[in-house]
Design an enzyme around this catalytic site. Structure first.
Site, PDB file in Angstrom:
ATOM      1  N   GLU A 172      18.124  20.095  34.097  1.00  6.07           N
ATOM      2  CA  GLU A 172      17.333  20.280  35.216  1.00  6.07           C
ATOM      3  C   GLU A 172      16.111  19.425  35.454  1.00  6.07           C
ATOM      4  O   GLU A 172      14.779  19.814  35.250  1.00  6.07           O
ATOM      5  CB  GLU A 172      16.569  21.791  35.013  1.00  6.07           C
ATOM      6  CG  GLU A 172      17.541  22.963  35.157  1.00  6.07           C
ATOM      7  CD  GLU A 172      17.192  24.281  35.224  1.00  6.07           C
ATOM      8  OE1 GLU A 172      15.899  24.472  35.583  1.00  6.07           O
ATOM      9  OE2 GLU A 172      17.848  25.230  35.350  1.00  6.07           O
ATOM     10  N   GLU A 379      24.569  27.508  33.411  1.00  8.16           N
ATOM     11  CA  GLU A 379      23.709  28.448  33.516  1.00  8.16           C
ATOM     12  C   GLU A 379      23.798  29.300  34.545  1.00  8.16           C
ATOM     13  O   GLU A 379      23.862  28.890  35.620  1.00  8.16           O
ATOM     14  CB  GLU A 379      22.070  27.878  33.375  1.00  8.16           C
ATOM     15  CG  GLU A 379      21.812  27.336  32.146  1.00  8.16           C
ATOM     16  CD  GLU A 379      20.242  27.199  31.996  1.00  8.16           C
ATOM     17  OE1 GLU A 379      19.445  27.932  32.724  1.00  8.16           O
ATOM     18  OE2 GLU A 379      19.616  26.149  31.386  1.00  8.16           O
TER      19      GLU A 379
END
Length: 500
Positions: A172, A379
């Site tokens: 991320e 995720e």
């Protein structure tokens, strides 16, 4: 209601990975043991008011000392794979130089424990725990940090390359830039706004250098990267809302995916004044866009965007959950803002529960990137307040987290149907789904107040208690294995004798 585990198992394709995920600084604790150096997050979390109720990652779930117990719980769960992250300051205490042998030894034990229990390791090289010495030298604003990440990746490749099945270079980068350098909500706590742009390029360069290091070491495992993806939805039919959503899409999604998957930044970004705030050699883009074995998406929610500064950078419910008063953030200074979804269920984080948009995310990726490599949902999960029910007669505890269970079931089903033949994203080769998270943990600025885990953690006793969602995933995996074994047996039985 949601689909039954048995019916969901029947649509899981062969070879599809069901896994769980964590990150080092969120679960390990032991911040000053066995030669680990300080991370920028250690210092940021110690600032009064930076974290909800001044919670600390100093102990968190104590995974560093309880790792065999946690692997045993994964074995009991039956997952195919475990996604974890190496703690950079545990291996390189200052972010440069030789490796710390005690740090390497911990991950040696973890990998051996996983493999001994039939669990395939997916390792993240960088999940936000920048060594403090690098943060003090300007962190990701400094191009040198990318080279340090490349050297760190080379250490990991040499030591662990024989046992890691999948590598995630960086997790991320969008969140690191936005929360760490633009708004100051995460470490290192800088509020640079558009001045944070160099951190985008330097993280992507670090990704490229890490890929280069892994390839040079000839690791047999697959190599990819992961970014969070949120479909951007206009708040209304107002053309300015549509333009605002498009700009937010550029800033959150395409700014990171385009360079990796096409070799260049989006045209509108490259035309903007702030892009020229730094120069980078053309060969950077060749490093950044090296072919990948998979592309990782972290999907949690869509984002509704409206024109104008609004009341703040994010809706009040989300700001409160993050542990920060953002009522003034972006007020009067940003051209657009995030709106709520009044009709949607929301998580304890204030995030809208909209599983249909996971299909939108996959469809957008397929349409934008014709050469998209296989995709892994690295995720997905939700924080909800958990209620512990105690059976006095047996002195056992049960946690009926039906909302989390439904969230996972609905999102997994939507992703599988979207990528199945005839689905809206059928061209996407979807290879797996990792639940965030195995354990309740230190959830960044929200401390311990946002539980995502399949396992409840009592942060006073550190006792682990499986939730209903844990038992649901366990059942799903068992049903999948039964269904696929039966399908294989039937296929074998119908093979003509002369073809055998």
């Amino acid at each position: 209601m949601h689909i039954s585990a048995k019916d969901l198992a029947a649509i899981i394709p062969p070879g599809f990975t069901l896994g769980v995920a964590t990150a080092a600084i969120q679960i390990e604790g032991a911040l000053d043991e066995d030669g680990r150096g300080p991370a920028g997050w250690d210092v940021f979390a110690a600032k009064p008011g930076a974290i909800v109720e001044d919670h600390s990652p100093a102990v968190t779930t104590d995974h560093y000392h309880r790792m065999p117990q946690d692997v045993a719980l994964m074995k009991q769960l039956g997952v195919d794979s475990y996604r974890f992250s190496f703690a950079w300051p545990r291996i390189q205490p200052t972010g440069r130089g030789p490796a710390n042998s005690a740090g390497l030894a911990f991950y040696d034990r973890l990998l051996d424990e996983l493999l001994a229990n039939g669990i395939s390791p997916m390792a993240t090289i960088y999940h936000w725990d920048t060594p403090l010495a690098l943060d003090e030298a300007d962190g990701w604003m400094n191009r040198d940090t990318a080279y340090r990440l490349g050297e760190y990746a080379a250490i990991l490749a040499e030591k662990f390359g024989d046992r890691v099945a999948r590598w995630v270079t960086i997790n991320e980068p969008a969140t690191v830039t936005t929360n760490g350098y633009t708004l100051g909500l995460h470490s290192p706590g800088k509020e640079l706004m558009l001045g944070a742009f160099p951190t985008v390029h330097h993280q992507l360069l670090g990704h490229g250098l890490a890929v280069q290091a892994l390839r040079a070491a000839k690791v047999p495992g697959e190599i990819g990267m992961t970014n969070v993806y949120s479909p951007m939805v206009p708040n209304s039919i107002n053309p300015l809302d549509r333009i605002s959503a498009g700009l937010m899409d550029l800033a959150q999604n395409r700014l990171y995916a385009d360079p990796v998957l096409t070799g260049k930044y989006p045209d509108l970004i490259r035309a903007a004044k702030f892009f020229s705030s730094f120069e980078h050699p053309e060969e950077d883009m060749q490093l950044i866009s090296q072919p990948l074995d998979f592309y990782g998406l972290n999907y949690y929610m869509p984002t509704k965007v409206a024109v104008g500064p609004g009341g703040g950078a994010v809706p009040a419910s989300m700001a409160e959950a993050m542990g920060s008063d953002l009522s003034a953030a972006g007020s009067g200074g940003t051209p657009f803002h995030v709106e709520t979804w009044p009709e949607a269920d929301i998580t304890s984080y204030g995030w809208p529960v909209k599983p249909e948009y996971i299909g939108v995310a996959l469809k957008e990726m397929a349409e934008r990137y014709p050469n998209l490599p296989p995709v892994i949902l690295t995720e997905g999960g939700a924080s909800f307040e958990d209620i512990i029910v105690r059976d006095k007669s047996t002195n056992t505890r049960f946690i009926p987290d039906e909302r989390r269970l439904k969230y996972l079931s609905d999102h997994l089903e939507t992703a599988l149907r979207a990528t199945a033949p005839g689905g809206e994203a059928e061209s996407v080769d979807l290879r797996g789904y990792y639940v965030w998270s195995l354990l309740d943990n230190f959830e960044w600025s929200a401390g311990f107040n946002q539980p995502f885990g399949l396992l409840h953690v009592d942060f006073e006793t550190l006792e682990r208690t499986p939730k209903a969602s844990y038992f649901w995933l366990q059942e799903l995996i068992e049903e999948r294995d039964l269904f696929q074994a039966a399908s294989a047996a039937i296929a074998q039985a119908v093979i003509p004798e002369d073809a055998a």
